[in-house]
Scaffold this active site. Structure first.
Site, PDB file in Angstrom:
ATOM      1  N   LEU A   1      -5.940  21.386 -14.258  1.00 14.68           N
ATOM      2  CA  LEU A   1      -5.465  20.561 -15.204  1.00 14.68           C
ATOM      3  C   LEU A   1      -6.122  19.296 -14.480  1.00 14.68           C
ATOM      4  O   LEU A   1      -5.151  18.759 -13.587  1.00 14.68           O
ATOM      5  CB  LEU A   1      -4.470  19.359 -16.221  1.00 14.68           C
ATOM      6  CG  LEU A   1      -4.113  21.258 -17.234  1.00 14.68           C
ATOM      7  CD1 LEU A   1      -3.128  20.447 -18.089  1.00 14.68           C
ATOM      8  CD2 LEU A   1      -5.569  22.157 -18.617  1.00 14.68           C
ATOM      9  N   ASP A   2      -7.264  18.794 -14.706  1.00 16.83           N
ATOM     10  CA  ASP A   2      -7.654  17.271 -14.027  1.00 16.83           C
ATOM     11  C   ASP A   2      -6.218  17.250 -13.991  1.00 16.83           C
ATOM     12  O   ASP A   2      -5.195  16.895 -14.550  1.00 16.83           O
ATOM     13  CB  ASP A   2      -9.085  17.177 -14.545  1.00 16.83           C
ATOM     14  CG  ASP A   2      -9.907  18.091 -15.101  1.00 16.83           C
ATOM     15  OD1 ASP A   2     -10.488  18.356 -14.079  1.00 16.83           O
ATOM     16  OD2 ASP A   2     -10.909  17.356 -15.657  1.00 16.83           O
ATOM     17  N   TYR A   3      -6.481  15.515 -13.431  1.00 12.01           N
ATOM     18  CA  TYR A   3      -5.732  14.792 -12.579  1.00 12.01           C
ATOM     19  C   TYR A   3      -5.334  13.847 -13.633  1.00 12.01           C
ATOM     20  O   TYR A   3      -4.245  13.833 -14.173  1.00 12.01           O
ATOM     21  CB  TYR A   3      -6.163  14.109 -11.229  1.00 12.01           C
ATOM     22  CG  TYR A   3      -5.252  12.113 -10.575  1.00 12.01           C
ATOM     23  CD1 TYR A   3      -4.458  12.833 -10.253  1.00 12.01           C
ATOM     24  CD2 TYR A   3      -5.972  11.140 -11.305  1.00 12.01           C
ATOM     25  CE1 TYR A   3      -3.316  11.961  -9.961  1.00 12.01           C
ATOM     26  CE2 TYR A   3      -5.130  10.483 -10.897  1.00 12.01           C
ATOM     27  CZ  TYR A   3      -4.202  10.031  -9.836  1.00 12.01           C
ATOM     28  OH  TYR A   3      -3.520   9.529  -9.931  1.00 12.01           O
TER      29      TYR A   3
END
Ligand code: URA
Length: 239
Positions: free
Chosen positions: A101-103
């Site tokens: 998952l993105d930051y």
């Protein structure tokens, strides 16, 4: 008794496919003898070496985590930022996230030390549904949402059909909350899909992964998967 390539993958050394290659190349020894047979079965008492290094046979472990935003989906970060494995100080096994998952995305993330299991779930051939809730700037029309559902052209190709549902909208603030379920896992896919329509994502959370959800967990918390859940996830690969 387990197949040699499976034991190597489970030890977190590499994927099962790469382990098979190492075996064929003669880089794997069992009890001091080079083994090139792919079907070889080994027991827990066998000593296995890959490239001369004994593998640590780890118990496979599986976790479901509610990843907070502002955390990297990785086991380490060169810039010293917080990573998801920082949330598992008591776990001795070398766990890693299954996909990412993105930051700045929060939500459901699975972690394991079982390379084989991770490969099954990440293989594009197996369509694991991932359900996201996005808050976007602007209010997409029904027609635009239908475009998202049918597939939208991105720079790396058209997206596969998706499920889209408008959950709520705020006319005053000009924002909308939209549920999007996709089975692909391209980089920043959900953000890019909405951006392509002209609606930047302000907030993104993954609420569902296959049949799993975040029920009972707060941000930053995790729980082990049950044996039944692990079996069900494996079964996704054969259906
Ligand atoms: N799509 C995105 O854009 N970001 C994620 O983190 C996951 C899916």
């Amino acid at each position: 008794m387990e197949r040699l390539q499976k034991v190597i993958a489970q030890a977190g050394v590499t994927s099962r496919r790469k382990a098979e290659k190492l075996i064929e190349e003669g880089q794997v020894k069992v009890n001091g003898q080079v083994v090139r047979e792919l079907g070889t079965k080994v027991s827990p008492s066998d000593e296995i070496e890959v490239n001369g290094v004994p593998i640590d046979k780890e118990e496979p472990v599986y976790f479901l985590m509610y990843k907070p935003s502002g955390v990297i989906s990785s086991v380490k970060d060169e810039k010293g930022r917080k990573v998801v494995t920082d949330y598992f100080p008591e776990v001795e096994q070398r766990i890693f996230p299954i996909g990412r998952l993105d930051y700045d995305t929060s939500g459901l993330l699975l972690l394991t030390n079982d390379g084989d299991f991770a490969n099954i779930l990440m293989h594009p051939k197996y369509h694991v549904d991932k359900r996201y809730i996005a808050k976007v700037k602007g209010i997409p029309s029904k027609l635009e949402l239908r475009t998202l559902a049918k597939g939208i052209q991105l720079e790396d190709g058209k997206t596969a059909p998706a499920k889209v549902k408008m959950k709520s909208l705020d006319k005053k603030k000009q924002t909308a909350i939209i549920e999007l379920t996709i089975h692909e896992g391209r980089n920043r896919q959900v953000r890019r899909m909405f951006e392509a329509l002209g609606y930047p994502v302000q907030k993104l959370k993954r609420e569902g992964y296959a049949f799993l959800d975040l029920h009972g967990l707060n941000s930053g918390e995790s729980r082990p998967l049950t044996p039944h859940e692990i079996k069900q996830l494996r079964n996704l690969a054969v259906t």
